[in-house]
Design a protein around this motif. Structure first.
Motif, PDB file in Angstrom:
ATOM      1  N   ARG A  22      25.076 -11.081   9.324  1.00 27.60           N
ATOM      2  CA  ARG A  22      25.414 -12.272   8.529  1.00 27.60           C
ATOM      3  C   ARG A  22      25.338 -12.018   7.028  1.00 27.60           C
ATOM      4  NH1 ARG A  22      22.631 -16.458   8.076  1.00 27.60           N
ATOM      5  NH2 ARG A  22      20.606 -15.713   8.773  1.00 27.60           N
ATOM      6  N   ASN A  23      24.369 -11.212   6.592  1.00 27.95           N
ATOM      7  CA  ASN A  23      24.085 -11.067   5.158  1.00 27.95           C
ATOM      8  C   ASN A  23      24.516  -9.745   4.538  1.00 27.95           C
ATOM      9  OD1 ASN A  23      22.475 -13.594   4.475  1.00 27.95           O
ATOM     10  ND2 ASN A  23      21.513 -12.881   6.356  1.00 27.95           N
ATOM     11  N   GLY A  24      24.836  -8.764   5.367  1.00 25.42           N
ATOM     12  CA  GLY A  24      25.240  -7.460   4.857  1.00 25.42           C
ATOM     13  C   GLY A  24      24.088  -6.472   4.829  1.00 25.42           C
ATOM     14  N   ARG A  25      24.444  -5.220   4.972  1.00 23.00           N
ATOM     15  CA  ARG A  25      23.446  -4.152   5.056  1.00 23.00           C
ATOM     16  C   ARG A  25      22.664  -3.990   3.754  1.00 23.00           C
ATOM     17  NH1 ARG A  25      24.618   2.038   7.011  1.00 23.00           N
ATOM     18  NH2 ARG A  25      22.435   2.637   7.132  1.00 23.00           N
ATOM     19  N   ALA A  26      23.365  -3.959   2.629  1.00 28.15           N
ATOM     20  CA  ALA A  26      22.699  -3.731   1.334  1.00 28.15           C
ATOM     21  C   ALA A  26      21.757  -4.887   1.003  1.00 28.15           C
ATOM     22  CB  ALA A  26      23.724  -3.542   0.229  1.00 28.15           C
ATOM     23  N   HIS A  43       1.896 -17.940   7.541  1.00 28.03           N
ATOM     24  CA  HIS A  43       1.690 -18.501   8.873  1.00 28.03           C
ATOM     25  C   HIS A  43       2.880 -18.096   9.716  1.00 28.03           C
ATOM     26  CE1 HIS A  43      -1.638 -20.846   7.379  1.00 28.03           C
ATOM     27  NE2 HIS A  43      -0.881 -21.220   6.366  1.00 28.03           N
ATOM     28  N   GLY A  44       2.649 -17.774  10.948  1.00 24.91           N
ATOM     29  CA  GLY A  44       3.720 -17.301  11.799  1.00 24.91           C
ATOM     30  C   GLY A  44       3.534 -15.834  12.102  1.00 24.91           C
ATOM     31  N   ARG A  45       4.625 -15.178  12.398  1.00 22.12           N
ATOM     32  CA  ARG A  45       4.574 -13.766  12.783  1.00 22.12           C
ATOM     33  C   ARG A  45       5.149 -12.901  11.672  1.00 22.12           C
ATOM     34  NH1 ARG A  45       3.536 -12.832  18.273  1.00 22.12           N
ATOM     35  NH2 ARG A  45       3.238 -14.782  19.372  1.00 22.12           N
ATOM     36  N   VAL A  46       4.533 -11.744  11.466  1.00 27.21           N
ATOM     37  CA  VAL A  46       4.933 -10.827  10.407  1.00 27.21           C
ATOM     38  C   VAL A  46       5.122  -9.449  11.034  1.00 27.21           C
ATOM     39  CG1 VAL A  46       4.289  -9.792   8.194  1.00 27.21           C
ATOM     40  CG2 VAL A  46       3.609 -12.141   8.712  1.00 27.21           C
ATOM     41  N   TYR A  47       6.210  -8.770  10.654  1.00 27.90           N
ATOM     42  CA  TYR A  47       6.527  -7.461  11.205  1.00 27.90           C
ATOM     43  C   TYR A  47       6.812  -6.469  10.086  1.00 27.90           C
ATOM     44  CZ  TYR A  47       7.242 -10.270  15.382  1.00 27.90           C
ATOM     45  OH  TYR A  47       7.063 -11.142  16.422  1.00 27.90           O
ATOM     46  N   ASP A  48       6.292  -5.256  10.231  1.00 27.19           N
ATOM     47  CA  ASP A  48       6.703  -4.158   9.374  1.00 27.19           C
ATOM     48  C   ASP A  48       7.958  -3.567   9.995  1.00 27.19           C
ATOM     49  OD1 ASP A  48       4.727  -4.219   7.428  1.00 27.19           O
ATOM     50  OD2 ASP A  48       3.412  -2.848   8.496  1.00 27.19           O
ATOM     51  N   VAL A  49       8.910  -3.191   9.155  1.00 22.64           N
ATOM     52  CA  VAL A  49      10.168  -2.615   9.609  1.00 22.64           C
ATOM     53  C   VAL A  49      10.284  -1.216   9.018  1.00 22.64           C
ATOM     54  CG1 VAL A  49      12.672  -2.886   9.686  1.00 22.64           C
ATOM     55  CG2 VAL A  49      11.212  -4.925   9.614  1.00 22.64           C
ATOM     56  N   GLU A  64      16.263  -6.996   0.577  1.00 29.88           N
ATOM     57  CA  GLU A  64      15.287  -8.044   0.890  1.00 29.88           C
ATOM     58  C   GLU A  64      14.101  -7.478   1.667  1.00 29.88           C
ATOM     59  OE1 GLU A  64      17.564 -11.079   2.823  1.00 29.88           O
ATOM     60  OE2 GLU A  64      18.369 -11.825   0.930  1.00 29.88           O
ATOM     61  N   LEU A  65      14.372  -6.576   2.622  1.00 30.89           N
ATOM     62  CA  LEU A  65      13.273  -5.978   3.392  1.00 30.89           C
ATOM     63  C   LEU A  65      12.311  -5.237   2.478  1.00 30.89           C
ATOM     64  CD1 LEU A  65      15.136  -4.620   6.532  1.00 30.89           C
ATOM     65  CD2 LEU A  65      13.314  -6.326   6.524  1.00 30.89           C
ATOM     66  N   LEU A  66      12.841  -4.533   1.501  1.00 34.80           N
ATOM     67  CA  LEU A  66      11.998  -3.757   0.595  1.00 34.80           C
ATOM     68  C   LEU A  66      11.389  -4.609  -0.512  1.00 34.80           C
ATOM     69  CD1 LEU A  66      14.176  -0.553   0.333  1.00 34.80           C
ATOM     70  CD2 LEU A  66      11.982  -0.802   1.499  1.00 34.80           C
ATOM     71  N   GLY A  67      11.953  -5.780  -0.745  1.00 37.50           N
ATOM     72  CA  GLY A  67      11.452  -6.675  -1.786  1.00 37.50           C
ATOM     73  C   GLY A  67      10.520  -7.717  -1.198  1.00 37.50           C
ATOM     74  N   TYR A  92      13.735   7.210   5.185  1.00 38.81           N
ATOM     75  CA  TYR A  92      12.943   7.853   4.130  1.00 38.81           C
ATOM     76  C   TYR A  92      11.508   7.336   4.087  1.00 38.81           C
ATOM     77  CZ  TYR A  92      17.697   8.937   2.847  1.00 38.81           C
ATOM     78  OH  TYR A  92      19.012   9.330   2.892  1.00 38.81           O
ATOM     79  N   ARG A  93      10.963   6.994   5.262  1.00 40.83           N
ATOM     80  CA  ARG A  93       9.559   6.590   5.403  1.00 40.83           C
ATOM     81  C   ARG A  93       9.185   5.355   4.583  1.00 40.83           C
ATOM     82  NH1 ARG A  93       5.880  10.013   7.666  1.00 40.83           N
ATOM     83  NH2 ARG A  93       6.722  11.926   8.471  1.00 40.83           N
ATOM     84  N   ARG A  94      10.138   4.501   4.355  1.00 41.04           N
ATOM     85  CA  ARG A  94       9.843   3.260   3.640  1.00 41.04           C
ATOM     86  C   ARG A  94       9.615   2.144   4.659  1.00 41.04           C
ATOM     87  NH1 ARG A  94      14.832   2.730  -0.267  1.00 41.04           N
ATOM     88  NH2 ARG A  94      15.820   3.127   1.717  1.00 41.04           N
ATOM     89  N   LEU A  95       8.754   1.208   4.287  1.00 37.07           N
ATOM     90  CA  LEU A  95       8.487   0.060   5.150  1.00 37.07           C
ATOM     91  C   LEU A  95       8.991  -1.210   4.491  1.00 37.07           C
ATOM     92  CD1 LEU A  95       4.867   0.560   6.544  1.00 37.07           C
ATOM     93  CD2 LEU A  95       7.019   0.764   7.777  1.00 37.07           C
TER      94      LEU A  95
END
Length: 91
Positions: A62-66, A19-25, A71-74, A29-32
């Motif tokens: 706040r959380n760091g690049r890595a 529920h709410g809004r969901v975005y692909d990022v 998290e984005l990929l997981g 290397y063509r990963r979402l």
């Protein structure tokens, strides 16, 4: 890396059962990756792609690049009201 609106695409509401809004990022290397925000957070942070990109950049600061990339990929990133520009300016 600061995120931009060009890297984001809103996914149809509820496409992943949330529920709410969901975005692909779009990541290198063509990963979402995926980020989400509740409707209440969207009211505070904003839902335009440039606002979501700014919130995601604040989250990364706040959380760091890595950690953010992982998290984005997981499981995905859940943006919160603390990721809005007004919250960081007041802190």
């Amino acid at each position: 890396m600061p995120f931009t609106a060009r890297q984001l695409d809103e996914v149809a509401n509820g496409a992943d059962g949330s529920h709410g809004r969901v975005y692909d990022v779009e990541l290198p290397y063509r990963r979402l990756g995926r980020c989400r925000m509740a409707e209440a957070v969207g009211v505070e942070v904003g839902t335009r792609l440039d606002q979501v990109a700014a919130a995601l950049s604040i989250y990364e600061t706040r959380n760091g690049r890595a950690t953010t990339a992982s998290e984005l990929l997981g499981a995905g990133v859940d943006l919160g009201s603390q990721d809005g520009p007004a919250k960081t300016a007041a802190a």
